[in-house]
Design an enzyme around this catalytic site. Sequence first.
Site, PDB file in Angstrom:
ATOM      1  N   GLU A   1       2.817  -8.204  -5.609  1.00  0.00           N
ATOM      2  CA  GLU A   1       1.509  -8.850  -5.596  1.00  0.00           C
ATOM      3  C   GLU A   1       0.437  -7.892  -5.083  1.00  0.00           C
ATOM      4  O   GLU A   1       0.569  -7.312  -4.003  1.00  0.00           O
ATOM      5  CB  GLU A   1       1.531 -10.078  -4.685  1.00  0.00           C
ATOM      6  CG  GLU A   1       2.516 -11.161  -5.101  1.00  0.00           C
ATOM      7  CD  GLU A   1       2.617 -12.265  -4.064  1.00  0.00           C
ATOM      8  OE1 GLU A   1       2.731 -13.431  -4.473  1.00  0.00           O
ATOM      9  OE2 GLU A   1       2.588 -11.975  -2.847  1.00  0.00           O
ATOM     10  N   CYS A   2      -0.618  -7.722  -5.834  1.00  0.00           N
ATOM     11  CA  CYS A   2      -1.811  -6.972  -5.448  1.00  0.00           C
ATOM     12  C   CYS A   2      -1.454  -5.575  -4.931  1.00  0.00           C
ATOM     13  O   CYS A   2      -1.206  -4.678  -5.716  1.00  0.00           O
ATOM     14  CB  CYS A   2      -2.630  -7.757  -4.430  1.00  0.00           C
ATOM     15  SG  CYS A   2      -4.367  -7.241  -4.377  1.00  0.00           S
ATOM     16  N   GLY A   3      -1.419  -5.356  -3.609  1.00  0.00           N
ATOM     17  CA  GLY A   3      -1.071  -4.038  -3.084  1.00  0.00           C
ATOM     18  C   GLY A   3       0.280  -3.564  -3.570  1.00  0.00           C
ATOM     19  O   GLY A   3       0.481  -2.374  -3.843  1.00  0.00           O
TER      20      GLY A   3
ATOM     21  N   GLY B   1       1.247  -8.118 -10.459  1.00  0.00           N
ATOM     22  CA  GLY B   1      -0.151  -8.327 -10.788  1.00  0.00           C
ATOM     23  C   GLY B   1      -0.992  -8.468  -9.537  1.00  0.00           C
ATOM     24  O   GLY B   1      -0.484  -8.451  -8.416  1.00  0.00           O
TER      25      GLY B   1
END
EC number: 6.3.5.11
Length: 455
Positions: A330-332, A428
């Site tokens: 997720e993200c990072g 994502g």
Amino acid sequence: MQTNRFVLAGTGSGVGKTTFTIGLMKALQNKGKVVQGFKCGPDYIDPTYHTAVTGRVSRNIDSWMFSHQAVRDIVARASTGADVAIIEGVMGFYDGKSPLSNEGSAADISVITESPVILIVNCASMARSVAAVVKGFQLLSDRPNIVGVIANQVGSVGHYEIAKAAIEQECGIPVIGYLKREEGIDIPRRHLGLVPAIERGELDSFFEKLGSLMAETIDVDQLLNLTKAPVLQEAGQLFAKEPSQNICIAVAKDAAFNFYYEENLALLRAKGATLQFFSPLANEAVPAEADGLYIGGGFPEEFAETLANNVEAKSSIREAIAKGLPTLAECGGFMYLTEAISNNDGNRFDMVGVIPGEVTMQTKLAALGYREIFGTQHNFLIGTDEEAKGHEFHYSTYSGSHNTPAYQTKGRFGKKQEGYQEGNLVAGYTHFHFVSNPKLVDNWLSACKKVKNHD
């Protein structure tokens, strides 16, 4: 039965709610109280400070991302053994999912949890007008129970007395204290907000300073008298313990990757998984016993050079994903799995490289807001007929080849294909909250079992 529980909410700028929250937490601790923290909304960073002060893991609660019963259950469960629960608000008191309703706001949370409200009011450059601000907050909705006010950004004790007199006469609620302007106690910030407590090192002296300052100018005993609330009982079966599934999820957790909702981890454990933490920042490999892999968000861009040089960690993650371990990034975590991260100085750092394409940091916000998440075909976590809720907040952009998107998201500006999915990798920018759809945890563990049994 009653306990002490309250929502601490703000109306404007000045020393932030998190500063007030951790200061009051420390002041209450100094009176011998066991304190439990909560944060309204999806913010990851503020709860790290609650946790650092109280020694108890702070929880996110959100009335848009999950049901009212789930909110109450999380508060009831986490408050066990605490004398006082402080629920830190998000933005202004009535700010939430939409400008047209209270959904997702601190006001909504106060009603759902039957919690009194202490309102922090920015008094800078105002006297009697401060009463109009408080009166407006009282009149916008008659459901929240605003029981007291703390005056923020006052210029002097005399200024405080004027504001206090106006509010108490016109609004009928007590003003229990104040904080002056320019106290020099704000928490350091960067592009995603406050610098997480995990990166701040030794904080005890800072917390003591805040606690002493709050105790000097805020009547903590009056605060406790005003904030009596009914004890909530956990009524749902959301976190009911299930038998062990002999599945181990490896979780990347360190200063670079620490954005995890505590309830996501709790649900994985409740569904029978064990969690094994490891640190890519310390060049630790994915644990050998791992059946699945979770790489959450954080600040990989702040530690990009170290992460780039940690060859063993990157290699072990590539091997785990190549072996088919069901992986959520997720993200990072998503950024870390790409080929490279380029920072604002134009420096490029090689990352894990399992996702084609690169990430570039920028000075302006790239995305911010709640997301409805819709599954795609072959996604082990969320199928085509399933939905979940989450949040997106980042200052980077991804550029890559024509990849298979991981899911579809819907926000304020409509729907879009998002992320990257290949085999058992789902990655994502969106952060999932599993409480919005606990079936995602079942899906994940089922995928892990399939891989494990095939081996």
